[in-house]
Write a protein that holds these residues in place. Sequence first.
Motif, short mmCIF file in Angstrom:
data_model
loop_
_atom_site.label_atom_id
_atom_site.label_comp_id
_atom_site.label_asym_id
_atom_site.label_seq_id
_atom_site.Cartn_x
_atom_site.Cartn_y
_atom_site.Cartn_z
N ALA A 36 0.83 -1.20 0.00
CA ALA A 36 0.00 0.00 0.00
C ALA A 36 0.86 1.25 0.00
N GLU A 37 1.93 1.24 0.81
CA GLU A 37 2.83 2.39 0.84
C GLU A 37 3.52 2.59 -0.50
N THR A 38 3.91 1.48 -1.13
CA THR A 38 4.54 1.57 -2.45
C THR A 38 3.56 2.14 -3.46
N ALA A 39 2.31 1.63 -3.43
CA ALA A 39 1.30 2.13 -4.36
C ALA A 39 1.00 3.60 -4.09
N ASN A 40 0.94 3.98 -2.81
CA ASN A 40 0.69 5.37 -2.46
C ASN A 40 1.80 6.28 -2.95
N ARG A 41 3.05 5.80 -2.77
CA ARG A 41 4.19 6.59 -3.23
C ARG A 41 4.18 6.74 -4.75
N ARG A 42 3.90 5.63 -5.44
CA ARG A 42 3.85 5.70 -6.90
C ARG A 42 2.72 6.61 -7.38
N GLN A 43 1.58 6.55 -6.67
CA GLN A 43 0.45 7.41 -7.03
C GLN A 43 0.82 8.88 -6.85
N SER A 44 1.49 9.18 -5.73
CA SER A 44 1.91 10.57 -5.50
C SER A 44 2.91 11.02 -6.55
N GLU A 45 3.84 10.12 -6.89
CA GLU A 45 4.83 10.47 -7.91
C GLU A 45 4.15 10.68 -9.26
N PHE A 46 3.16 9.84 -9.56
CA PHE A 46 2.44 9.98 -10.83
C PHE A 46 1.67 11.30 -10.88
N MET A 47 0.99 11.65 -9.80
CA MET A 47 0.23 12.90 -9.79
C MET A 47 1.15 14.10 -9.93
N ALA A 48 2.32 14.04 -9.25
CA ALA A 48 3.27 15.15 -9.37
C ALA A 48 3.78 15.27 -10.80
N MET A 49 4.11 14.12 -11.41
CA MET A 49 4.58 14.13 -12.79
C MET A 49 3.49 14.64 -13.73
N LEU A 50 2.24 14.17 -13.51
CA LEU A 50 1.12 14.60 -14.34
C LEU A 50 0.91 16.10 -14.23
N ALA A 51 0.99 16.61 -13.00
CA ALA A 51 0.79 18.05 -12.80
C ALA A 51 1.85 18.85 -13.54
N HIS A 52 3.10 18.41 -13.44
CA HIS A 52 4.17 19.12 -14.14
C HIS A 52 3.99 19.04 -15.66
N GLU A 53 3.57 17.87 -16.15
CA GLU A 53 3.37 17.71 -17.59
C GLU A 53 2.21 18.56 -18.09
N LEU A 54 1.18 18.71 -17.26
CA LEU A 54 0.05 19.55 -17.66
C LEU A 54 0.39 21.03 -17.56
N ARG A 55 1.24 21.38 -16.61
CA ARG A 55 1.57 22.79 -16.44
C ARG A 55 2.40 23.32 -17.60
N ASN A 56 3.27 22.48 -18.15
CA ASN A 56 4.16 22.94 -19.21
C ASN A 56 3.42 23.56 -20.39
N PRO A 57 2.36 22.91 -20.95
CA PRO A 57 1.67 23.54 -22.10
C PRO A 57 0.70 24.66 -21.69
N LEU A 58 0.38 24.77 -20.41
CA LEU A 58 -0.58 25.80 -20.01
C LEU A 58 -0.03 27.20 -20.18
N GLN A 59 1.24 27.37 -19.88
CA GLN A 59 1.81 28.72 -19.95
C GLN A 59 1.77 29.29 -21.37
N PRO A 60 2.22 28.54 -22.38
CA PRO A 60 2.09 29.11 -23.74
C PRO A 60 0.65 29.32 -24.17
N VAL A 61 -0.28 28.46 -23.72
CA VAL A 61 -1.70 28.67 -24.05
C VAL A 61 -2.19 29.98 -23.43
N ALA A 62 -1.80 30.22 -22.20
CA ALA A 62 -2.21 31.46 -21.54
C ALA A 62 -1.63 32.68 -22.24
N VAL A 63 -0.37 32.57 -22.65
CA VAL A 63 0.27 33.69 -23.35
C VAL A 63 -0.42 33.94 -24.69
#
Length: 329
Positions: A93-120
């Motif tokens: 469970a701890e491993t799955a929780n850690r992987r889930q947190s890592e995935f969400m952090a990676m997803l957030a960073h990947e989504l943030r990258n294209p948002l800035q040029p769209v906003a500009v």
Amino acid sequence: MQGFPLSNLEPPAPSPPAPPPATSEPAALHTVHTAELTRLRDTIDELLLLVHQQNAEKQQLLLTLATQVPRLREANEHLILATFGAQDMQNRAETANRRQSEFMAMLAHELRNPLQPVAVANELIGRLSGAHPDLPRLHAVIQRQTSHMARLVDDLLDVGRMRAGKLTIAPQSVTLADILDAALETTLPLFERRRQAIRLALPDVPVRLTGDMVRLTQVFSNLLINASKFTGDGGAITVTAELQGGMVEIHVEDNGAGIPLALQPRIFDLFTQGEIPHDQVRAGLGIGLALVRAICELHGGSAGVHSAGPGLGSRFTVSLPAHASHAPE
């Protein structure tokens, strides 16, 4: 005349005392010995009976132990296996929780990258609004959706920080009115688009808090967005505040979908969502209320909810420490 000698006139010598009657000392001793022997025999009999009872209890105990020891050994083996199993499940469970947190952090960073040029790009479109009559409407749509995506990305990043115990605040002296004004500035377009009425009622005296302006604005933005999402078009949302000792209680109340009683105890849990009204599309990730509770607790406060049930609206309450000089006397 010849008389009798005077000695003859003395009383006769007393006769020797009669010997005492023969005593029954041997009989008395015999009686005493018989009584003692009887008591001794009774005591021995009692001791023998006690020993017999103890032997019987010992045999029963040995029999019980002979029966229970294998069961205890088996139960102990099951307990050991269950312990190892629970430890293995916890590790997974701890491993799955850690992987889930890592995935969400990676997803957030990947989504943030294209948002800035769209906003500009959208900002540039806004400068060309006079080039075509449809551009202002399209610009507003893009602006609204990019803002919504930015909030989701920020929430995802904050969830990762929260689960890692790295969600922090930067306390400063702020007023409740400024916090709510900032939250309403973010959410007012949503209320206007859905023709929802918003009413604000604060205490007559300024309420000052020691807290993180950005994080507290996030708390009330999430609550207002949540109230709008679960209230139909044309509904009403009310924000009230009252001082209670050294705390201020802020209530965000709506007349929308309400919350089932069974769901209320876990409404602030991560990824928990209520039922969306039939005329709406499900939106959000179920993380906004979890962040509300986490941020309130970081400020030494709490968050709660009350609803009489489905269709009867909801009332979310945030309780935060108020500045001592503004607590009611």
